[in-house]
Design a protein around this motif. Structure first.
Motif, short mmCIF file in Angstrom:
data_model
loop_
_atom_site.label_atom_id
_atom_site.label_comp_id
_atom_site.label_asym_id
_atom_site.label_seq_id
_atom_site.Cartn_x
_atom_site.Cartn_y
_atom_site.Cartn_z
N MET A 1 -16.85 -7.36 14.28
CA MET A 1 -18.10 -6.89 14.86
C MET A 1 -19.42 -8.01 14.05
O MET A 1 -20.64 -8.60 14.62
N GLN A 2 -18.51 -8.96 14.29
CA GLN A 2 -19.38 -11.01 14.06
C GLN A 2 -19.77 -10.93 15.18
O GLN A 2 -21.23 -12.17 15.67
N ALA A 3 -19.65 -10.70 16.66
CA ALA A 3 -19.37 -11.02 18.10
C ALA A 3 -20.87 -9.85 18.32
O ALA A 3 -21.28 -11.58 19.12
N TRP A 4 -21.44 -8.86 17.70
CA TRP A 4 -22.78 -9.05 18.69
C TRP A 4 -24.04 -9.43 17.68
O TRP A 4 -24.36 -8.84 18.29
N ALA A 5 -23.56 -10.59 16.76
CA ALA A 5 -25.01 -10.96 16.35
C ALA A 5 -25.87 -11.94 17.53
O ALA A 5 -26.89 -11.69 17.13
N PRO A 6 -25.47 -12.90 17.74
CA PRO A 6 -25.88 -12.63 18.58
C PRO A 6 -26.92 -12.06 19.93
O PRO A 6 -28.03 -12.31 20.01
N ALA A 7 -25.72 -11.01 20.45
CA ALA A 7 -26.85 -10.28 21.06
C ALA A 7 -27.56 -9.11 20.67
O ALA A 7 -28.78 -9.54 21.15
N LEU A 8 -27.23 -9.20 19.47
CA LEU A 8 -28.26 -7.82 18.85
C LEU A 8 -29.49 -9.24 18.40
O LEU A 8 -30.76 -8.78 18.49
N ARG A 9 -29.26 -10.41 17.84
CA ARG A 9 -31.03 -11.24 17.80
C ARG A 9 -31.27 -11.06 18.87
O ARG A 9 -32.96 -11.48 18.97
N VAL A 10 -30.61 -11.77 20.65
CA VAL A 10 -31.77 -11.38 21.43
C VAL A 10 -32.42 -10.09 21.48
O VAL A 10 -33.22 -10.24 22.23
N ILE A 11 -31.73 -8.74 21.14
CA ILE A 11 -32.20 -8.15 21.29
C ILE A 11 -33.61 -7.66 20.51
O ILE A 11 -34.65 -7.29 21.39
N GLN A 12 -32.96 -7.43 19.31
CA GLN A 12 -34.46 -8.22 18.52
C GLN A 12 -35.88 -8.47 18.75
O GLN A 12 -36.62 -8.74 18.62
N ILE A 13 -35.17 -10.15 19.32
CA ILE A 13 -36.10 -11.09 20.11
C ILE A 13 -37.77 -10.03 20.79
O ILE A 13 -38.42 -10.04 20.71
N ILE A 14 -36.60 -9.57 21.95
CA ILE A 14 -36.86 -8.72 23.38
C ILE A 14 -38.05 -7.93 22.68
O ILE A 14 -39.11 -7.46 23.13
N LEU A 15 -37.49 -7.12 22.02
CA LEU A 15 -37.80 -5.51 21.40
C LEU A 15 -39.26 -6.34 20.49
O LEU A 15 -40.94 -5.48 21.23
N SER A 16 -39.29 -7.15 19.39
CA SER A 16 -40.77 -7.29 19.12
C SER A 16 -41.03 -8.03 19.96
O SER A 16 -42.60 -8.14 19.53
N VAL A 17 -41.42 -8.86 21.28
CA VAL A 17 -42.38 -9.00 21.52
C VAL A 17 -43.77 -7.86 22.45
O VAL A 17 -43.75 -7.96 23.18
N ALA A 18 -41.82 -7.26 23.13
CA ALA A 18 -42.85 -6.02 23.45
C ALA A 18 -43.26 -4.91 23.07
O ALA A 18 -44.25 -4.54 23.60
N VAL A 19 -43.37 -5.22 21.13
CA VAL A 19 -43.70 -4.04 20.58
C VAL A 19 -45.21 -4.82 20.37
O VAL A 19 -46.41 -3.93 20.41
N ILE A 20 -45.13 -5.98 20.17
CA ILE A 20 -46.72 -6.93 20.23
C ILE A 20 -47.32 -6.69 21.54
O ILE A 20 -48.74 -6.47 20.97
N LEU A 21 -46.80 -6.50 22.96
CA LEU A 21 -47.70 -6.04 24.04
C LEU A 21 -47.89 -5.03 24.25
O LEU A 21 -48.92 -5.47 24.76
N PHE A 22 -47.10 -4.33 23.49
CA PHE A 22 -47.53 -2.59 23.49
C PHE A 22 -49.23 -2.63 22.76
O PHE A 22 -50.04 -1.98 23.30
N ILE A 23 -48.71 -2.41 21.44
CA ILE A 23 -50.01 -2.90 20.55
C ILE A 23 -51.50 -3.38 21.46
O ILE A 23 -52.49 -2.74 21.03
N LEU A 24 -50.51 -5.14 21.92
CA LEU A 24 -51.58 -5.00 22.18
C LEU A 24 -52.93 -4.54 23.42
O LEU A 24 -53.93 -4.76 23.63
N LEU A 25 -51.91 -3.80 24.03
CA LEU A 25 -53.11 -3.16 25.61
C LEU A 25 -53.44 -1.57 25.41
O LEU A 25 -53.79 -1.66 25.63
N GLN A 26 -52.90 -1.58 23.87
CA GLN A 26 -53.79 -0.62 23.04
C GLN A 26 -54.99 -0.36 22.53
O GLN A 26 -55.26 -1.19 21.61
N ALA A 27 -56.70 -0.32 23.11
CA ALA A 27 -57.80 -0.46 22.79
C ALA A 27 -57.93 0.51 21.40
O ALA A 27 -57.74 1.90 21.54
N ARG A 28 -58.62 0.52 20.46
CA ARG A 28 -59.00 1.03 19.35
C ARG A 28 -60.01 1.59 19.47
O ARG A 28 -61.13 1.71 19.67
N SER A 29 -59.46 2.97 19.08
CA SER A 29 -60.69 4.02 19.08
C SER A 29 -61.35 3.98 20.71
O SER A 29 -62.78 4.53 20.79
#
Length: 78
Positions: A1-29
């Motif tokens: 399972m240790q072999a998956w750790a670097p891939a999971l880190r990259v996936i987590q970074i990509i997901l975090s950037v995507a979440v930030i972008l999607f939140i910023l695209l939403q205009a409040r009220s």
């Protein structure tokens, strides 16, 4: 399972950037049209339609995926 750790880190970074972008695209009220200079004439409650609904749904999906990847990484042995 240790072999998956670097891939999971990259996936987590990509997901975090995507979440930030999607939140910023939403205009409040306000609608998505207000980003480009339109007005939301006093409407406090309104339904999401079109692109707004897509961005909202993608935000929810990416946040859930980010949380799942975070939990999986936490459960991996050090």
């Amino acid at each position: 399972m240790q072999a998956w750790a670097p891939a999971l880190r990259v996936i987590q970074i990509i997901l975090s950037v995507a979440v930030i972008l999607f939140i910023l695209l939403q205009a409040r009220s306000a609608g998505l049209g207000s980003i480009f200079g339109g007005t939301s004439a006093g409407s406090v409650f309104k339904t999401r339609r079109g692109v707004e609904r897509l961005i909202f749904n993608l935000t929810v999906i990416f946040v859930v995926l980010f949380a799942l990847v975070s939990v999986v990484m936490m459960l991996l042995p050090a």
